[in-house]
Motif scaffolding. Structure first.
Motif, short mmCIF file in Angstrom:
data_model
loop_
_atom_site.label_atom_id
_atom_site.label_comp_id
_atom_site.label_asym_id
_atom_site.label_seq_id
_atom_site.Cartn_x
_atom_site.Cartn_y
_atom_site.Cartn_z
N LYS A 96 6.92 -3.57 -5.46
CA LYS A 96 6.66 -4.24 -4.18
C LYS A 96 7.90 -4.98 -3.68
CE LYS A 96 3.26 -7.15 -1.80
NZ LYS A 96 2.87 -6.08 -0.86
N PRO A 100 4.20 -3.17 -10.80
CA PRO A 100 3.93 -3.28 -9.37
C PRO A 100 4.71 -4.40 -8.69
CG PRO A 100 2.08 -4.14 -10.64
CD PRO A 100 3.00 -3.47 -11.61
N TYR A 109 3.30 1.96 -4.84
CA TYR A 109 2.81 1.97 -6.22
C TYR A 109 1.30 2.15 -6.20
CZ TYR A 109 1.86 -2.92 -4.98
OH TYR A 109 1.44 -4.07 -4.34
#
Length: 368
Positions: A123, A119, A129
């Motif tokens: 990001k 993640p 996600y």
């Protein structure tokens, strides 16, 4: 605004505390680090010797495509050379996959808790996600849960088996079923960073499925069983088409000369790899036997670490051990906040951990 919102909100990865930092902060010496799943036996002697022999050539750029290393690894894996790409650790491979295949508006799916980098990279790249929770209590990575979570915008699945930080795994028949049933428009990425340590028959690689499933990618690292964490080198195996795209987007000279050379030496050192795996198996047996004797819960592990239930706030055990010079890992995830993750060490390190762990648990009143 200087940066995008996703970067402003990003929480960077927090690695395990380095030995020197703990010794400096606490004014102690001879600390033992069992926090980052490194190989306690060091690096392969053949890798070290190979690096020494190449140091005088470090003024030159490395081989851009890891030609000699790729040739050697392809022979060992019985895979075509064009099906392998190398990265600056498997972290770079993950970043390459997300950057190459996940478009704006598309998403990645991953089990949670699992490797924290998935993640974070998504990001940072401003890609969507979604986490698929492990089954409560058992921490099972249920493949039906993953397949049920797939939506119209899903592009990549990340499956870590054995799973970090838990240590459990997805049985091969279940992984095979998922690979066979998932749409070919979705990339299935199986992270096998710890597969060399696996002892269960159904905890094994899915490399054999790649030829029949061109949307399957297997990721591996030299950081764990091969003992090359400090060199930063990992690789991915997949169809020639998928690997070709990753080669287009990777940076030139992304794997340095010393890392390539060390990895070549490590692949030649079967004796070191065998000894590392045996040390891990014996260490796990010792630690789990002690936990059974004390009546302390844990998750059976197929990796080089074990997730131990502390019967309360895991951070208190983490702090108590660190005050005694034993560095482990407490991961502040809601599902495992009462656990600590402990890397298997040398026999001497394991013995010291067990003694200090019992001491801390008794001091906290969690065992009699």
């Amino acid at each position: 605004m200087l940066v995008s919102k996703n970067v402003e909100e990003l929480k960077p990865y927090q690695p395990g505390k380095p030995i020197k930092e703990v010794e400096r902060e606490l004014g102690i010496s001879d600390a033992i680090k069992l926090a980052s799943n490194e190989n306690p036996m060091g690096s392969s002697p053949k890798a070290i010797e190979a690096v020494r022999s190449i140091l005088a050539e470090a003024n030159r750029y490395p081989e851009g495509g890891c030609y000699y290393l790729r040739k050697k690894l392809a022979f060992l894996l019985k895979m075509p050379e064009e099906s392998i790409v190398f990265g600056n650790g498997s972290n770079e491979i993950i970043e390459l996959i997300i950057r190459t295949f996940v478009q704006p508006g598309e998403e990645i799916l991953y089990f949670d808790p699992s490797f924290a980098v998935y993640p974070i990279i998504a990001k940072a790249a401003d890609r969507n996600y979604r986490a698929v929770p492990l089954r409560p209590t058992t921490f099972e990575m249920n493949v039906d849960d993953m397949m049920d979570a797939i939506g119209e915008s899903t592009k990549v699945l990340f499956l870590t088996t054995p799973n970090n930080p838990v240590g459990n795994y997805i049985p091969y028949p279940q992984l095979k079923r998922l690979v066979e049933e998932v749409s070919t428009d979705i990339l299935v990425c199986v992270d096998e960073a710890y597969v060399e340590y696996a002892t269960q028959d159904d905890c094994r690689s899915v490399l054999d499925l790649i030829r029949q499933h061109p949307n399957l990618v297997v990721m591996r690292t030299f950081s764990k069983a091969y003992g090359l964490s400090g060199y930063r080198i990992g690789y991915a195996v997949g169809s020639a088409e998928i690997i070709g795209y990753l080669n287009k987007t990777r940076q030139p000279f992304n794997v340095n000369l010393l890392a390539q050379t060390a990895a070549e030496g490590a692949l030649d050192d079967v004796e070191f790899l065998t000894a590392s795996v045996e040390n891990n198996s014996q260490g796990l047996e010792l630690i789990t036997a002690t936990l059974d004797r004390l009546g302390i819960g844990y998750v059976p592990s197929q990796a080089n670490f074990i997730l131990i239930h502390t019967g309360g706030d895991g951070s208190e055990v983490f702090q108590g051990l660190m005050q005694r010079g034993i560095i482990v890992r407490h991961i502040p995830h809601p599902m495992i906040t009462e656990y600590v993750r402990v890397t298997v060490g040398t026999p001497e390190e394991n013995a010291q951990f067990i003694a200090r762990f019992e001491e801390v648990m008794r001091q906290l009143g969690r065992i009699a």
